[in-house]
Enzyme design. Structure first.
Site, PDB file in Angstrom:
ATOM      1  N   LYS A  13      -2.151  -1.129  24.229  1.00  0.00           N
ATOM      2  CA  LYS A  13      -1.765  -2.201  25.157  1.00  0.00           C
ATOM      3  C   LYS A  13      -1.217  -1.628  26.472  1.00  0.00           C
ATOM      4  CE  LYS A  13       1.249  -4.428  22.591  1.00  0.00           C
ATOM      5  NZ  LYS A  13       1.220  -3.606  21.353  1.00  0.00           N
ATOM      6  N   ARG A  88       5.614 -12.266  20.512  1.00  0.00           N
ATOM      7  CA  ARG A  88       5.426 -11.509  19.277  1.00  0.00           C
ATOM      8  C   ARG A  88       5.638 -12.370  18.042  1.00  0.00           C
ATOM      9  NH1 ARG A  88       6.610  -6.136  21.497  1.00  0.00           N
ATOM     10  NH2 ARG A  88       6.331  -4.496  19.962  1.00  0.00           N
ATOM     11  N   ARG A 127       1.399  10.287  19.831  1.00  0.00           N
ATOM     12  CA  ARG A 127       2.048   9.967  21.109  1.00  0.00           C
ATOM     13  C   ARG A 127       3.484  10.506  21.112  1.00  0.00           C
ATOM     14  NH1 ARG A 127       2.474   3.670  22.374  1.00  0.00           N
ATOM     15  NH2 ARG A 127       4.224   3.635  20.937  1.00  0.00           N
ATOM     16  N   ARG A 135      10.262   8.409  22.012  1.00  0.00           N
ATOM     17  CA  ARG A 135      10.909   7.125  21.735  1.00  0.00           C
ATOM     18  C   ARG A 135      11.557   7.183  20.363  1.00  0.00           C
ATOM     19  NH1 ARG A 135       6.776   2.310  23.254  1.00  0.00           N
ATOM     20  NH2 ARG A 135       7.959   1.344  21.571  1.00  0.00           N
ATOM     21  N   ARG A 146       7.174  -1.237  12.035  1.00  0.00           N
ATOM     22  CA  ARG A 146       6.668  -2.000  13.186  1.00  0.00           C
ATOM     23  C   ARG A 146       5.303  -2.600  12.893  1.00  0.00           C
ATOM     24  NH1 ARG A 146       6.694   2.181  17.571  1.00  0.00           N
ATOM     25  NH2 ARG A 146       5.995   0.522  18.955  1.00  0.00           N
TER      26      ARG A 146
END
Ligand code: AMP
Length: 188
Positions: A13, A88, A127, A135, A146
């Site tokens: 995204k 969401r 990532r 993160r 998640r």
């Protein structure tokens, strides 16, 4: 162009939002980015959000809905925007419908980026490894949380927007260029 980018964590995204920003000159409204900025600034909002985000759970609907309602009033949103990571949940989507109709804004499309779970876990972990700026919600357990939160609370939005006649599905596992071409074809 007024768009929602929908899709599980790791589906691309953020990357696709960046391409759309460059192509259409419209801002990306990312509740995740706004919350991370609040955490970095140590604001009361940031303090409330941090523990929830570190677990991979969702911040309350009221908080994120308020953030987006305010953000949509800023001048740069006049010619369009890309909502990334909001809504969401079904209550968020319902609130958004109310907010948009109050402000006289009509959505053009909702792009759903589709991808399978194992590929997503691998992508998000990669990532995390590659970026210097790791993160705190990018470790494997949190990534699985998640994804579960996405399945349970966010994936019902696919049929919600299908029913509104706004949904465009795109296979998110293709190359970045192919995905962005598919998105442009879907919205133009
Ligand atoms: P993201 O950068 O979109 O992956 O968001 C990171 C985290 O911020 C999520 O895992 C949630 O904890 C929180 N968050 C971002 N957007 C929302 C939202 N629309 N509703 C609830 N929580 C959110």
């Amino acid at each position: 162009m007024k768009l929602i980018l929908l899709g599980p964590p790791g589906a691309g995204k953020g990357t696709q939002a960046q391409i759309l920003i460059d192509s259409y000159g419209i801002p990306q409204l990312s509740t995740g980015d706004i919350l991370r900025a609040a955490i970095a600034a140590g604001t009361p909002l940031g303090l409330t959000a941090k523990a929830v985000m570190d677990r991979g759970d969702l911040v309350s609907d009221d908080i994120v809905t308020g953030i987006i309602s305010q953000r949509l009033d800023e001048d740069d949103c006049k010619k369009g925007f890309i909502l990334d990571g909001f809504p969401r949940t079904i209550p968020q989507a319902e609130s958004l419908n109310g907010i948009l109709s109050e402000k006289g804004i009509t959505l053009d499309a909702v792009i759903a980026l589709e991808a399978d779970e194992e590929t997503l876990v691998a992508r998000v972990l990669k990532r995390a490894q590659e970026s210097g700026n790791v993160r705190s919600d990018d470790n494997e357990n949190v990534v699985r949380t998640r994804l579960n939160v996405y399945k349970e609370q966010t994936s019902p939005l696919v049929s919600f927007y299908e029913d509104m006649g706004l949904l465009k599905k795109v296979d998110g596992l293709q190359s970045i260029e192919v995905v962005s071409a598919a998105i442009k074809a879907a919205i133009e």
